[in-house]
Design an enzyme around this catalytic site. Sequence first.
Site, PDB file in Angstrom:
ATOM      1  N   ASP A  98       1.278  -1.269   0.102  1.00  0.00           N
ATOM      2  CA  ASP A  98       0.057   0.319  -0.112  1.00  0.00           C
ATOM      3  C   ASP A  98       0.634   1.430  -0.018  1.00  0.00           C
ATOM      4  O   ASP A  98       0.558   2.393  -0.576  1.00  0.00           O
ATOM      5  CB  ASP A  98      -0.724  -0.266   0.706  1.00  0.00           C
ATOM      6  CG  ASP A  98      -1.997  -1.852   1.459  1.00  0.00           C
ATOM      7  OD1 ASP A  98      -1.076  -2.792   1.459  1.00  0.00           O
ATOM      8  OD2 ASP A  98      -2.919  -1.088   1.312  1.00  0.00           O
ATOM      9  N   GLU A 153      -6.369 -11.572  -3.805  1.00  0.00           N
ATOM     10  CA  GLU A 153      -5.787 -11.801  -3.028  1.00  0.00           C
ATOM     11  C   GLU A 153      -6.879 -13.376  -2.483  1.00  0.00           C
ATOM     12  O   GLU A 153      -6.357 -14.599  -2.208  1.00  0.00           O
ATOM     13  CB  GLU A 153      -5.857 -11.943  -1.846  1.00  0.00           C
ATOM     14  CG  GLU A 153      -4.576 -10.861  -1.588  1.00  0.00           C
ATOM     15  CD  GLU A 153      -4.640  -9.865  -0.406  1.00  0.00           C
ATOM     16  OE1 GLU A 153      -3.694  -9.518   0.739  1.00  0.00           O
ATOM     17  OE2 GLU A 153      -6.008  -9.516   0.491  1.00  0.00           O
ATOM     18  N   LYS A 202     -11.316  -9.903  -6.452  1.00  0.00           N
ATOM     19  CA  LYS A 202     -11.068  -9.037  -5.452  1.00  0.00           C
ATOM     20  C   LYS A 202     -10.983  -7.807  -5.160  1.00  0.00           C
ATOM     21  O   LYS A 202     -12.015  -6.318  -4.318  1.00  0.00           O
ATOM     22  CB  LYS A 202     -10.388  -9.484  -4.345  1.00  0.00           C
ATOM     23  CG  LYS A 202      -9.973  -9.238  -3.002  1.00  0.00           C
ATOM     24  CD  LYS A 202      -9.256  -9.250  -1.677  1.00  0.00           C
ATOM     25  CE  LYS A 202      -9.283  -8.389  -0.808  1.00  0.00           C
ATOM     26  NZ  LYS A 202      -7.732  -8.286  -0.210  1.00  0.00           N
TER      27      LYS A 202
END
Length: 963
Positions: free
Chosen positions: A566, A695, A763
């Site tokens: 991130d 993921e 996702k």
Amino acid sequence: MGKTNLRITSVDMHAKLLHHNHGLNVLRNLHPAQMGDISENINSNAIGTNQRLDADVPDKVKSKQIQIEKDEQKSEESHQGSIKQTLEMSQSGPVVMTRLSADKEKFQKSEKMLTGSNQENINKNTHIIEKYVYKDQLDAHSVKLTFRTSNLQGGLLANNAAKQHSANVHVGVGLNTDQVQYNKKQKTDIRHSDAESDPYVRKHRPRKHRHYLNRKHNASENIIKLVIAQHAAKRYTGDDRHGIGRLEYKQPIQNQKKILTFPSWIQPEAYIFETDSLPKSYRFLPTIGNGHIATVVYSDAIYMNGVYNGFMGSSHRARIPSSCAVNITSIQPLSNQTRKYALNVEEGVFTDTISHDSFIVQQRMYAHREIKELLVVEIEYTRLQQVSAPTVINLELNSGPKSKDISFQRQPSRSLNGGSYVYAVGRTFTPETNQSMVTEIHIFYDNIPEKLIIPPLVPEAKWTFLTSISHNKSQALEAYNTGLKLAKEDEMYTLHKQTWSGIWQRGRIDVSNNPRLAQAIYGSLYYIMSSLPLKEDHAWPFYGLSPGDLAHGEEGEDYQGHVFWDQESWMFPGILLLHADLGRLILKTRIRTLDAAKANAANHGMKGTQFPWESAVTGTEVSPSEDCGNLEIHISGDIAVAVKQYLYATNDTNFLKMERGMELVQGIADYYTSRAVYDSKKKKYVIKDVMPPDEEHYHVNNSAYTNSVAKISLELAAYVQSLIGSSTSRQQMIKPEDIYIPFNATGNYHPEFDGYKKGSRVKQADVILMGYPLMQPMDSTVRRNDLYIYEKVTDPGGPAMTWGSFATNWLELKHPLMADPLFKRMYTNIQPPFQIWTEDSDGSGAVNFITGMGDMLQAVLFGYGGFRIRQDRLDFNPILPKSTTGLNITGIDYLGSSVNLVISNSQMSITKVLEAPSAPQLYVRLYMLKLEYSLTLGESVTMRRGHAGIFRRFPSAQPSKFQ
């Protein structure tokens, strides 16, 4: 029971009348701890306070009420006599006296001693006035209170009014003479008080668990009488040897001078998030931070950069019980009050403002932006009209239960420069690895009183409470001492605002006619910047940005404060463009853990540098998930992409040569060279058994995204070698073009991985990131197909860092109608009223999710702004967001210069505002018209809105081959 020496500084009294909006005189005070000297043997339990750093502190004993019983008629006659005597004492009267009415003989003895010690400081025209103030306001290591009156008559009226109403305010309060002790050395009276408790419940609904933390506090009231020196029309500096502070005239709350930062056409509601009530969920309260320390307002936890507790996957931010979570529970009189809470991101402060017909009380909480060790609480009182009774401000401190992460030892309060502080040293319980050590922290803080009581004719008052935290005792003490000085001079808040103003002036984004977007932008910039330090600290480095910011990360929540991809993929690009120096600071967090990353690669049987999926203190893999830690290997390539962006934007070869940057780049390339294997059928190198950003699919082969960042890592190593003419590698690298990237020629799109079934749920953003930010060359048709295919199957309730990326890619393809609705989806992750982001749109997941904020900033800068950082230029091709009439970007950093870009519907104007001595000459070219302009410092170039680029030399007709 221990002894507490009570002392109050002298007050600088002026006869000059000062008026605010309602024509009342101005009274101010300075920092509480400066008010008195504290002996070395002071009891560790502060009197008249509800401060409690940790459960290690001994329990407070039950308080004894103090009562002053006087006959009103005799008291009035005695008072008039004392005023007459006061006027006769003009040449020898004391600067400061304290009077404990229950022991007149001891008070008289104290009076003589103080008079003798301070006589040299008394102006010949000094007049003595008696006033009532309250014991809780005068605790020497809690609160410093100073008074100013306009003339003798005002002082008499204040005293009479206080006397007349004291019985109503102090019902049931009494004082026994055996509670009063006298310390000859300090020439002050000593008194003890203990604490009872009232319940305070904090409800916290994290993602998986519900916690109920109970906190109890008490209230006590003690009254004393002060004799205050009033000086005639002259400023009195005082003598610091006796704890005497300088008093400055200051503006009332509503008249304070504003430090202008944002353009005048920006409406205040765009950067001041105000509400009449706090959110129902504690999760949505705002945070205050400065990159070193941070806290959620009113919460029982403070967190410090780099302080973690727990072994390996259990490593999490270590909770420091709060010493600054002050809540105003009530103010008497109770009727006709209005309350406003506000987060002012321009000034980096949270305020609680309570208004009444007769007064305004404002509490400010902020993490000092200039003095990084300090958390500050300020409470200001301004009288608006005549009152007949004292104003009582009831306070409550939420320090919470004993910390499970840090063992604290609290030492007795000590004196410092005429003031006092409480000192505590703490050590974390569990190191992160068997080879690492526990962390030690040092805290200096002020106690919080339970009541602040302002006599009727006091026009204005102020209290300041400090908390200073550092890994180093001397550094924490120095910061606390600096805070005392600033509070004394009333410069604390001003310096804080000035520093925040400098941050905003160096880099920000303004939009017009779109208040919702403006709030989202300012809030995102504020929260990310609040987790970043302003400069590098070699003694205590910056450990990195976590998805839930610096104020979150307790055990089992908000990713425990760990650092992920991130940081580089979502937060870094926007920060780099607006604050290149802070972009460098972010990359240094990976240099710090470079050796651990090498060890991690070796542990997996690989060469080079494999950065952990989750990092905390040591750089060891601390992911609680074995699959994520072993398979999500794109993290190293994500770091390489960030380094590439940084080098293109700054040309900082020193980072490569002197700060192990070259070693980092080469190490990542070596890792992917050893991780990839040659596939004879594909005649390419493949990377097997990985977990992509999506993921929900893992143990897959040839993730399109993972293989793409591996390819970029190899390209970057070759580029850096050519840039500085050397290599640290001992192995032959794979050629970048030999890395296999999965592609479906029939459907003309990129499968997410080998064997991906079209239509399978995803996702979050994954394959589409190949367009931006990876900027991989591909046909526009392929890129559109990727966007169409994966938008339909991406989880609509997935993490926030998704829809901004979709919007950015559609905008580059010149499809704003496709981009706008996707961009708008991000608003569902923003929780009112303080613009707090949640990881998931339903309010669940990590809270204050600065990863999503980074995605929004990228969508504005690289989507609507059209910026692309290329090897030889900075391109931009702006388009205005929907319902926006103007887009201003301040402080775009490029190659040592900084430029401002103003964008309207038809035009754009670029101005160079900063230029380093070594910065190259820059030029701007409008591609469509083939017009070129030199950028001169301070001069604006206005042109038609369109595709343009900034170069360090006159550009060639062809763009750079390596994009």
